[in-house]
Write an enzyme that holds these catalytic residues in place. Sequence first.
Site, mmCIF file in Angstrom:
data_model
loop_
_atom_site.group_PDB
_atom_site.id
_atom_site.type_symbol
_atom_site.label_atom_id
_atom_site.label_comp_id
_atom_site.label_asym_id
_atom_site.label_seq_id
_atom_site.Cartn_x
_atom_site.Cartn_y
_atom_site.Cartn_z
ATOM 1 N N LYS A 169 0.849 -1.190 0.000
ATOM 2 C CA LYS A 169 0.000 0.000 0.000
ATOM 3 C C LYS A 169 0.881 1.235 0.000
ATOM 4 O O LYS A 169 1.779 1.363 0.833
ATOM 5 C CB LYS A 169 -0.916 0.030 1.223
ATOM 6 C CG LYS A 169 -1.802 1.278 1.287
ATOM 7 C CD LYS A 169 -2.698 1.263 2.508
ATOM 8 C CE LYS A 169 -1.991 1.717 3.770
ATOM 9 N NZ LYS A 169 -1.688 3.175 3.778
ATOM 10 N N ASP B 62 -3.517 4.288 -1.866
ATOM 11 C CA ASP B 62 -4.471 4.646 -0.819
ATOM 12 C C ASP B 62 -4.496 6.162 -0.620
ATOM 13 O O ASP B 62 -3.860 6.690 0.292
ATOM 14 C CB ASP B 62 -4.060 3.926 0.478
ATOM 15 C CG ASP B 62 -4.936 4.276 1.658
ATOM 16 O OD1 ASP B 62 -6.110 4.618 1.451
ATOM 17 O OD2 ASP B 62 -4.437 4.199 2.807
ATOM 18 N N LEU B 63 -5.259 6.850 -1.491
ATOM 19 C CA LEU B 63 -5.337 8.312 -1.406
ATOM 20 C C LEU B 63 -6.703 8.807 -0.942
ATOM 21 O O LEU B 63 -6.880 9.998 -0.699
ATOM 22 C CB LEU B 63 -4.993 8.936 -2.768
ATOM 23 C CG LEU B 63 -3.593 8.616 -3.302
ATOM 24 C CD1 LEU B 63 -3.358 9.327 -4.634
ATOM 25 C CD2 LEU B 63 -2.511 8.990 -2.298
ATOM 26 N N LYS B 64 -7.674 7.932 -0.852
ATOM 27 C CA LYS B 64 -8.983 8.249 -0.266
ATOM 28 C C LYS B 64 -9.601 9.516 -0.870
ATOM 29 O O LYS B 64 -9.944 10.458 -0.160
ATOM 30 C CB LYS B 64 -8.877 8.400 1.254
ATOM 31 C CG LYS B 64 -8.315 7.196 1.987
ATOM 32 C CD LYS B 64 -8.280 7.464 3.486
ATOM 33 C CE LYS B 64 -7.716 6.288 4.264
ATOM 34 N NZ LYS B 64 -6.239 6.164 4.079
ATOM 35 N N ASP C 2 -14.216 14.417 -3.144
ATOM 36 C CA ASP C 2 -14.394 15.753 -3.697
ATOM 37 C C ASP C 2 -15.652 15.726 -4.555
ATOM 38 O O ASP C 2 -16.373 14.733 -4.579
ATOM 39 C CB ASP C 2 -13.161 16.159 -4.519
ATOM 40 C CG ASP C 2 -12.888 17.657 -4.470
ATOM 41 O OD1 ASP C 2 -13.833 18.441 -4.728
ATOM 42 O OD2 ASP C 2 -11.744 18.048 -4.170
ATOM 43 N N PRO D 153 -17.931 15.210 -7.821
ATOM 44 C CA PRO D 153 -17.796 14.108 -8.783
ATOM 45 C C PRO D 153 -16.854 14.396 -9.948
ATOM 46 O O PRO D 153 -16.035 13.541 -10.315
ATOM 47 C CB PRO D 153 -19.230 13.884 -9.262
ATOM 48 C CG PRO D 153 -20.065 14.263 -8.081
ATOM 49 C CD PRO D 153 -19.365 15.439 -7.470
ATOM 50 N N ASN D 154 -16.921 15.568 -10.535
ATOM 51 C CA ASN D 154 -16.096 15.852 -11.704
ATOM 52 C C ASN D 154 -14.608 15.870 -11.353
ATOM 53 O O ASN D 154 -13.777 15.385 -12.125
ATOM 54 C CB ASN D 154 -16.504 17.187 -12.330
ATOM 55 C CG ASN D 154 -15.842 17.426 -13.676
ATOM 56 O OD1 ASN D 154 -15.941 16.602 -14.579
ATOM 57 N ND2 ASN D 154 -15.163 18.557 -13.819
ATOM 58 N N THR E 129 -10.665 3.110 10.734
ATOM 59 C CA THR E 129 -10.580 2.223 11.893
ATOM 60 C C THR E 129 -10.147 2.957 13.155
ATOM 61 O O THR E 129 -10.190 2.390 14.245
ATOM 62 C CB THR E 129 -9.607 1.053 11.629
ATOM 63 O OG1 THR E 129 -8.360 1.568 11.158
ATOM 64 C CG2 THR E 129 -10.190 0.106 10.591
ATOM 65 N N ARG F 4 -3.661 -6.409 14.081
ATOM 66 C CA ARG F 4 -2.576 -6.514 15.043
ATOM 67 C C ARG F 4 -2.411 -7.978 15.450
ATOM 68 O O ARG F 4 -3.398 -8.719 15.527
ATOM 69 C CB ARG F 4 -2.867 -5.677 16.303
ATOM 70 C CG ARG F 4 -2.891 -4.160 16.063
ATOM 71 C CD ARG F 4 -1.525 -3.637 15.695
ATOM 72 N NE ARG F 4 -1.482 -2.192 15.514
ATOM 73 C CZ ARG F 4 -1.690 -1.568 14.374
ATOM 74 N NH1 ARG F 4 -1.977 -2.278 13.273
ATOM 75 N NH2 ARG F 4 -1.603 -0.261 14.281
ATOM 76 N N GLN G 105 -5.172 2.545 16.587
ATOM 77 C CA GLN G 105 -6.356 1.909 16.030
ATOM 78 C C GLN G 105 -7.349 1.580 17.140
ATOM 79 O O GLN G 105 -6.971 1.316 18.280
ATOM 80 C CB GLN G 105 -5.977 0.625 15.286
ATOM 81 C CG GLN G 105 -4.930 0.829 14.196
ATOM 82 C CD GLN G 105 -5.497 1.428 12.925
ATOM 83 O OE1 GLN G 105 -6.631 1.865 12.904
ATOM 84 N NE2 GLN G 105 -4.704 1.466 11.880
ATOM 85 N N GLY H 8 0.500 -2.584 8.728
ATOM 86 C CA GLY H 8 1.590 -1.623 8.716
ATOM 87 C C GLY H 8 2.636 -1.930 9.758
ATOM 88 O O GLY H 8 3.503 -2.780 9.567
ATOM 89 N N ARG H 9 2.555 -1.238 10.892
ATOM 90 C CA ARG H 9 3.596 -1.315 11.910
ATOM 91 C C ARG H 9 3.914 -2.717 12.428
ATOM 92 O O ARG H 9 5.084 -2.995 12.726
ATOM 93 C CB ARG H 9 3.237 -0.369 13.068
ATOM 94 C CG ARG H 9 3.496 1.086 12.724
ATOM 95 C CD ARG H 9 2.778 2.045 13.659
ATOM 96 N NE ARG H 9 1.349 2.095 13.382
ATOM 97 C CZ ARG H 9 0.511 2.947 13.967
ATOM 98 N NH1 ARG H 9 0.963 3.811 14.855
ATOM 99 N NH2 ARG H 9 -0.776 2.951 13.658
#
Length: 232
Positions: free
Chosen positions: A33, A60-62, A65, A67-68, A120, A182, A191, A211-212
Amino acid sequence: MNRDVIIACDFPNRETTLAFLDRFQGGRKPFVKIGMELFYGAGPEIVREIKARGHRIFLDLKLHDIPNTVKKAMQVLSALDVDMVNVHAAGTVAMMKAAVEGLTRADGTRPLLIAVTQLTSTSEEALHGELLIGPSMNETIEKYASNAREAGLDGVVCSPLEAGLVKAACGKDFLTVTPGIRFADAAADDQVRITTPARAREIGSDYIVVGRPITAAPDPVAAYERCLKEFV
């Protein structure tokens, strides 16, 4: 759909990221990711470089905004040849439909597109007291997931605790990508809604994002292999 472990490469720069991935030379190339920190710090070129090394990539930029704007942004991201991208489901069905349209290439192909339901790190108390969302966390997750399915998305990002709920509401083929993982003997960090790789598998996660517990482990390769063993 085969289950897989996605390593969250939440590093600040190219050098640290590639040094980490160098540890996996000669073995299985993990699905990784790339999030905001790395993408904003190293730019699109880091995506191309990691892809050229043979890794699958969840960008993973989420996006969230009008729609256009999301449609045009997805047209750019689609050209990076990543394997998975995401938006915030709170952006509405119209925004998510625009994301699908922008992401789809001329030949009809596109990366997997998923929507974030609730982060999360968000607790039930924050959902009600800060976001002013009245329904319960589970009701909210189910509605957001249903909206994503209606918009033509492939799945959602949700807590592993909600993967079964999403499958029940949207069908077994609707993907659940679950951070908040975890090991049983590890700290929760920041989290809130978390579980172990083994439990995530039982509940119904298709992909776990870790991740960690891997990146900060004394032996990241061993930690990754432990995740695979427990989840896949």
